[in-house]
Design an enzyme around this catalytic site. Structure first.
Site, PDB file in Angstrom:
ATOM      1  N   GLY A  34      50.348 -20.051 -35.708  1.00  0.00           N
ATOM      2  CA  GLY A  34      51.373 -19.008 -35.810  1.00  0.00           C
ATOM      3  C   GLY A  34      51.939 -18.616 -34.446  1.00  0.00           C
ATOM      4  O   GLY A  34      51.237 -18.622 -33.433  1.00  0.00           O
ATOM      5  N   GLN A  87      35.389 -17.406 -27.746  1.00  0.00           N
ATOM      6  CA  GLN A  87      36.668 -16.834 -27.318  1.00  0.00           C
ATOM      7  C   GLN A  87      36.664 -15.309 -27.295  1.00  0.00           C
ATOM      8  O   GLN A  87      37.704 -14.697 -27.089  1.00  0.00           O
ATOM      9  CB  GLN A  87      37.814 -17.368 -28.176  1.00  0.00           C
ATOM     10  CG  GLN A  87      37.820 -16.909 -29.626  1.00  0.00           C
ATOM     11  CD  GLN A  87      38.866 -17.646 -30.436  1.00  0.00           C
ATOM     12  OE1 GLN A  87      38.709 -18.819 -30.761  1.00  0.00           O
ATOM     13  NE2 GLN A  87      39.959 -16.977 -30.791  1.00  0.00           N
ATOM     14  N   HIS A 100      48.602 -16.509 -42.547  1.00  0.00           N
ATOM     15  CA  HIS A 100      47.860 -17.764 -42.739  1.00  0.00           C
ATOM     16  C   HIS A 100      48.388 -18.511 -43.964  1.00  0.00           C
ATOM     17  O   HIS A 100      48.539 -19.740 -43.939  1.00  0.00           O
ATOM     18  CB  HIS A 100      46.372 -17.481 -42.969  1.00  0.00           C
ATOM     19  CG  HIS A 100      45.666 -16.859 -41.804  1.00  0.00           C
ATOM     20  ND1 HIS A 100      45.060 -15.621 -41.873  1.00  0.00           N
ATOM     21  CD2 HIS A 100      45.467 -17.294 -40.540  1.00  0.00           C
ATOM     22  CE1 HIS A 100      44.504 -15.340 -40.713  1.00  0.00           C
ATOM     23  NE2 HIS A 100      44.742 -16.336 -39.875  1.00  0.00           N
TER      24      HIS A 100
HETATM   25  O1  PAF Z   1      44.250 -17.995 -33.862  1.00  0.00           O
HETATM   26  C1  PAF Z   1      43.064 -18.069 -34.245  1.00  0.00           C
HETATM   27  O2  PAF Z   1      42.689 -17.636 -35.338  1.00  0.00           O
HETATM   28  C2  PAF Z   1      42.017 -18.677 -33.327  1.00  0.00           C
HETATM   29  O3  PAF Z   1      42.243 -18.339 -31.999  1.00  0.00           O
HETATM   30  C3  PAF Z   1      41.861 -20.196 -33.487  1.00  0.00           C
HETATM   31  C4  PAF Z   1      43.127 -20.930 -33.083  1.00  0.00           C
HETATM   32  C5  PAF Z   1      41.515 -20.530 -34.939  1.00  0.00           C
HETATM   33  C6  PAF Z   1      40.719 -20.711 -32.597  1.00  0.00           C
HETATM   34  O4  PAF Z   1      39.506 -20.082 -32.915  1.00  0.00           O
END
Ligand code: PAF
Length: 260
Positions: free
Chosen positions: A147, A61, A37
Site C-alpha cells: 500500500g 521492525q 489490505h
Molecule cells: O506493511 C506491513 O504490514 C509490514 O511492514 C510488512 C511489509 C508486511 C513487513 O512486515
C-alpha cells in the site's frame, strides 16, 4: 482458502502453482486485515492466478518502546477477509519458523533512510527489508502488492527488489480511506472513540496543506489545533506531503500526492 504455517509449505505450494503455469501474487501483511489490505488482495486476485497473503507480526521492525506486544491480532477475522477478497493461501508462520534460533545474524541493511519513518524509528526499515527479503525468497517469482499509505516503505521494498535482484515485481496500490478520510490502518483499532474522531486530523492536515505556500507549517498548525494529537513530523518530499502524529498513545502515518 488454505492456511499454512511453515515457510517450506509456502515455497512448495507456490513452486507447484508456477510449474502448472499459474502466476503468483503475494500480499505481505502483519494481519489485522482491513479494507486497505482487502483492496491489495482483490487487485492481486484480479491480476494473478493464485494469491497468497502473509500474516506475520515481524518483531524485527519494532523498536524496544514500540507496540509489538499490543499489535492487534485476529487470525479468524484475517482468514475471512482474505477469503472474501479472493486469496487462495494464507501464510501465518510462528516467530520460530521465520527466525529459527532467535534474532537472525544476517539481516538486510537499508542505507539512506534516516528521514521520516527511518528517523523516528531507527532500525525499522532494516527489520522490514529483512522480513520482506525472506518472504520474497520463500515466495519466488511473483508480483507483490504493497500500500502507498506506507509510502517510504514502498520505496524501500522497490529498492530491495532491485538491489538484491529478487524476481519480484513490486506493485504500489492507492491508500484506502474511511468515509471521513482516515487512512485504513491496523492501528486504527487501538483508538478510543474520541481518539478515532481526532485521528482524522492527519487527513485534514494533508488536505489543508495541499497547494499552500508553506505546507509543512500548515500541516503543523492543523495538528496543533487538535488537543489529542501530537505531531511527529510533517514533511514534503518531491510531490508528496507526509505526516506522522500520535493520537493519544497510537502513532499514525499518512501521505498524499499533490500536484506540483
Ligand atoms: O506493511 C506491513 O504490514 C509490514 O511492514 C510488512 C511489509 C508486511 C513487513 O512486515
Amino acid at each position: 482458502m488454505r492456511v499454512l504455517d511453515r515457510g517450506d509449505q509456502l515455497r512448495k505450494e507456490l513452486d507447484a502453482a508456477r510449474a502448472a503455469g499459474r502466476t503468483v501474487g503475494l500480499v505481505p501483511t502483519m494481519g489485522a486485515l482491513h479494507q486497505g489490505h482487502a483492496s491489495l488482495i482483490r487487485r492481486s486476485a484480479r491480476e494473478c492466478d493464485l494469491t497468497a497473503v502473509t500474516v506475520f507480526v515481524n518483531p524485527l521492525q519494532f523498536g524496544p518502546s514500540e507496540d509489538l506486544d499490543s499489535y492487534p491480532a485476529d487470525l479468524a477475522s484475517d482468514i475471512s477477509v482474505a477469503t472474501a477478497a479472493g486469496a487462495a493461501l494464507l501464510f501465518a508462520p510462528p516467530v520460530d519458523d521465520m527466525y529459527p534460533g532467535g534474532r537472525p545474524g544476517v539481516t538486510v541493511h537499508v542505507a539512506g533512510v534516516d528521514m521520516l519513518e527511518g528517523a523516528s524509528r531507527p532500525g525499522h526499515f532494516d527489520g522490514v527489508a529483512t522480513v520482506v527479503a525472506k518472504l520474497f525468497n520463500l515466495a519466488g517469482p511473483c508480483r507483490a502488492y504493497f500500500g502507498e499509505k506506507d509510502w517510504q516503505q514502498l520505496g524501500v521494498v522497490r529498492r530491495l527488489a532491485v538491489d538484491l535482484s529478487f524476481p519480484v515485481e513490486v506493485v504500489g496500490c492507492p491508500t484506502v480511506r474511511e468515509p471521513d478520510g482516515l487512512a485504513c490502518s491496523s492501528r486504527n483499532g487501538k483508538l478510543s472513540p474520541t481518539e478515532r474522531e481526532a485521528a482524522t486530523v492527519l487527513y485534514r492536515a494533508l488536505t489543508a496543506a495541499a497547494g499552500e505556500p508553506d505546507p509543512r507549517r500548515r500541516m503543523a498548525e492543523v495538528v496543533a489545533g487538535e488537543p489529542l494529537a501530537t505531531l511527529d513530523y510533517a514533511e514534503v518530499v518531491e510531490d508528496r506531503l507526509l505526516i506522522a502524529a500520535r493520537i493519544g498513545g497510537v502513532r499514525l502515518i499518512d501521505n498524499m500526492r499533490v500536484g506540483v
